[in-house]
Write an enzyme that holds these catalytic residues in place. Structure first.
Site, PDB file in Angstrom:
ATOM      1  N   THR A 246       0.833  -1.203   0.000  1.00 28.74           N
ATOM      2  CA  THR A 246       0.000   0.000   0.000  1.00 28.74           C
ATOM      3  C   THR A 246       0.866   1.250   0.000  1.00 28.74           C
ATOM      4  O   THR A 246       0.537   2.248  -0.659  1.00 28.74           O
ATOM      5  CB  THR A 246      -0.931  -0.007   1.224  1.00 28.74           C
ATOM      6  OG1 THR A 246      -1.809  -1.136   1.127  1.00 28.74           O
ATOM      7  CG2 THR A 246      -1.770   1.260   1.293  1.00 28.74           C
ATOM      8  N   GLU A 247       1.970   1.207   0.721  1.00 25.06           N
ATOM      9  CA  GLU A 247       2.856   2.369   0.796  1.00 25.06           C
ATOM     10  C   GLU A 247       3.369   2.764  -0.585  1.00 25.06           C
ATOM     11  O   GLU A 247       3.305   3.938  -0.982  1.00 25.06           O
ATOM     12  CB  GLU A 247       4.029   2.062   1.733  1.00 25.06           C
ATOM     13  CG  GLU A 247       5.028   3.201   1.870  1.00 25.06           C
ATOM     14  CD  GLU A 247       6.229   2.826   2.726  1.00 25.06           C
ATOM     15  OE1 GLU A 247       7.091   3.703   2.936  1.00 25.06           O
ATOM     16  OE2 GLU A 247       6.315   1.663   3.167  1.00 25.06           O
ATOM     17  N   GLU A 266      -3.197  -3.240  -7.074  1.00 25.90           N
ATOM     18  CA  GLU A 266      -3.566  -4.387  -6.249  1.00 25.90           C
ATOM     19  C   GLU A 266      -2.602  -4.383  -5.076  1.00 25.90           C
ATOM     20  O   GLU A 266      -1.465  -4.824  -5.177  1.00 25.90           O
ATOM     21  CB  GLU A 266      -3.470  -5.675  -7.063  1.00 25.90           C
ATOM     22  CG  GLU A 266      -4.339  -6.801  -6.519  1.00 25.90           C
ATOM     23  CD  GLU A 266      -3.789  -7.423  -5.257  1.00 25.90           C
ATOM     24  OE1 GLU A 266      -4.270  -7.050  -4.159  1.00 25.90           O
ATOM     25  OE2 GLU A 266      -2.881  -8.242  -5.349  1.00 25.90           O
ATOM     26  N   CYS A 300      -1.672 -12.091  -1.090  1.00 24.84           N
ATOM     27  CA  CYS A 300      -2.478 -10.886  -0.845  1.00 24.84           C
ATOM     28  C   CYS A 300      -3.790 -11.263  -0.173  1.00 24.84           C
ATOM     29  O   CYS A 300      -4.361 -10.469   0.579  1.00 24.84           O
ATOM     30  CB  CYS A 300      -2.762 -10.159  -2.160  1.00 24.84           C
ATOM     31  SG  CYS A 300      -1.282  -9.658  -3.055  1.00 24.84           S
TER      32      CYS A 300
END
Length: 509
Positions: A246-247, A266, A300
């Site tokens: 996410t970063e 994603e 994930c």
């Protein structure tokens, strides 16, 4: 000391012990830094790759631009046939390629083979799709007019993939993108460079044998801080597809959307299984075990949070603990092993430091929690932790095999807890109650992109769109209508009459 000679299947894939070329722009090259490709089972060097120098980036772009028009004008069914042949070539190399994925990434062989099969399945799917991608034809309110839409290629597509699915995620993107008429540049994770090379060589061979410019699929191997940064800054890309943290995804989003570019993101998942009081316990245990420890907790879609109704909590915890005790940990190429190593030593550090923080926040280790000394590799014990749902660490994603287990009384509370994290990828409810199923699937149920019932959070099929909401990024890959993200849509009004009527009844005479 290398382990290259221990693995004859590497030569089958065109991999050498040293100085493999890491740039493909229609021809192989590489003038950048040497990348040591490690075996996470023992942290020994398998082989080395010479990555991309900054100036080699533009050679790939120019080769793609030169290939773009001819490929875009190739009929879509012909593009689909090329993708079918790529899938067939992957099928012929499934054994050595699966072994390489186990060797370099660290997932067990049967999961690695499933990953290659996923690439093949996407190629089959894309081949059929190449004969059916179409726009709508809509009734026009004006006489002698047609209202319709067309879908055209975006041109250049950048694909940045992660270490955990170093083969399949390329397939999700490239197979669909190719039948849509795009040319692509692939940057795989540096830590899975040999897999990137092997897959690229398979694709190259198919393209060359079928008189397709091989620059339709270019490759750059190198770190994100150089190669990845060049890609996301380049406005010539019609789309950047990124799989990763996410970063990093947040940075890519702000950069690409800053010049109004398109992305498929994603990113992180913090996936939950909710076990209602009427759940089938046998189904729950099988699903939770695979969802929590499969790929050593590095999917994930790995289940990281388990919400169990209070009436089943003790039974589930006891039986899950017994199941964890039976897990065989070791070399992912050995038969019977269910859990291989973590991919890197930094992941082991994330595991140990994460557990320290969990304990500070009141979490209690039920089983596992230890780093393992096996052959110098990155091995840890799959771990179950009892903790409160609102502990701050529960809202973050630790990309390691740590499962939080929590007790609930009211199903509405469990639904709310599922949704209280920033991520929104995958979720599953175990129940036989029809009302609860449709509530879970509806507007007051799970807010994830993947919402399952009585199956694990992981192991998605290629026919559905894959992706999530919130900080997972909002992108969709693979099946359903995900192909639309690789195209430029235009709405068309065609007048085949002799008058010029206006819409909305406007008279402008």
């Amino acid at each position: 000391m290398t382990t290259f000679n221990e693995y004859p299947f590497l030569a089958e894939l065109g991999i050498k012990a040293e100085n493999n070329d890491g740039v493909f722009n229609g021809k192989w090259g590489g003038a950048g830094e040497i990348i040591k490709c490690l075996n996470p089972t023992n942290n020994k060097v398998i082989a080395t790759v010479r990555g991309a120098a900054p100036e080699e980036y533009e050679t790939c772009i120019q080769a793609m631009l030169a290939a773009k028009v001819k490929w875009a004008l190739t009929p879509a069914p012909r593009r689909g046939e090329i993708v079918r042949l790529i899938g067939q070539a992957m099928r012929e190399k499934i054994e050595p390629l699966s072994k390489l994925i186990s060797l370099e990434m660290g997932k067990i062989y049967i999961e690695a083979k499933g990953e290659v099969q996923e690439f093949i399945d996407v190629c089959d799917y894309a081949t059929g799709l190449s004969r059916s991608i179409n726009g709508q034809v809509m009734p026009s309110e004006r006489p002698n007019h047609i209202l319709m839409e067309t879908w055209n290629p975006l041109g250049l597509v950048g694909i940045i993939t992660a270490f955990n699915f170093p083969c399949a995620v390329l397939g999700w993107n490239a197979a669909i993108s190719m039948i849509c008429g795009n040319v692509q540049l692939w940057k795989g994770a540096s830590t899975t460079s040999l897999i990137t090379l092997a897959v690229s060589k398979i694709i190259e061979k198919v393209l060359v044998e079928n008189d397709v410019d091989p620059a339709v699929c270019c490759v750059l191997i190198g770190p994100g801080r150089t190669v990845g940064e060049q890609m996301i800054q380049d406005k010539r890309f019609g789309l950047i597809s990124f799989t990763g943290s996410t970063e990093v995804g947040r940075r890519i989003s702000s950069t690409v959307h800053g010049y109004f570019g398109k992305t498929i993101l994603e990113l992180g998942g913090n996936n939950a299984i909710v076990v209602a009081e009427d759940a089938d316990i046998e189904l729950v245990l099988r699903a939770v075990l695979f969802a929590s420890v499969g790929t050593t907790g590095q999917r994930c879609t790995t289940c990281r949070r388990l919400f169990v109704h209070e009436s089943l909590y003790d039974t589930i915890l006891e039986r899950l603990t017994k199941a964890y005790k039976t897990i065989k940990i070791g070399n992912p190429l050995e038969e019977g092993v269910l859990v291989g190593p973590l991919h890197t030593q930094s992941a082991v550090k994330e595991f140990t430091e994460g557990l320290e923080e969990i304990k500070k926040q009141g979490g209690k280790v039920v089983i596992g929690g230890n780093k393992l000394d096996i052959s110098g590799g990155n091995f840890v014990e799959p771990t179950v932790v009892a903790i409160e749902h609102d502990a701050p660490i529960v809202k973050t994603e630790l990309f390691v095999p740590i499962l939080y287990i929590m007790k609930f009384k009211n199903l509405d509370d469990a639904f709310a807890w599922n949704n209280e994290v920033p991520q929104g990828l995958s979720s599953s409810l175990f129940t036989n109650n029809q009302k609860n199923i449709f509530k879970w699937l509806g507007p007051t149920g799970s807010d994830c992109g993947i919402v399952n019932v009585n199956v694990a959070t992981n192991g998605a099929e290629i026919g559905g769109a894959f992706g999530g909401e919130k900080e997972t990024g909002g992108g969709r890959e693979s099946g359903s209508d995900s192909w639309k993200q690789y195209c430029r849509r235009s709405t068309n009004t065609i007048n085949y009459g002799n008058t010029m009527p206006l819409s909305q009844g406007i008279n402008f005479n």
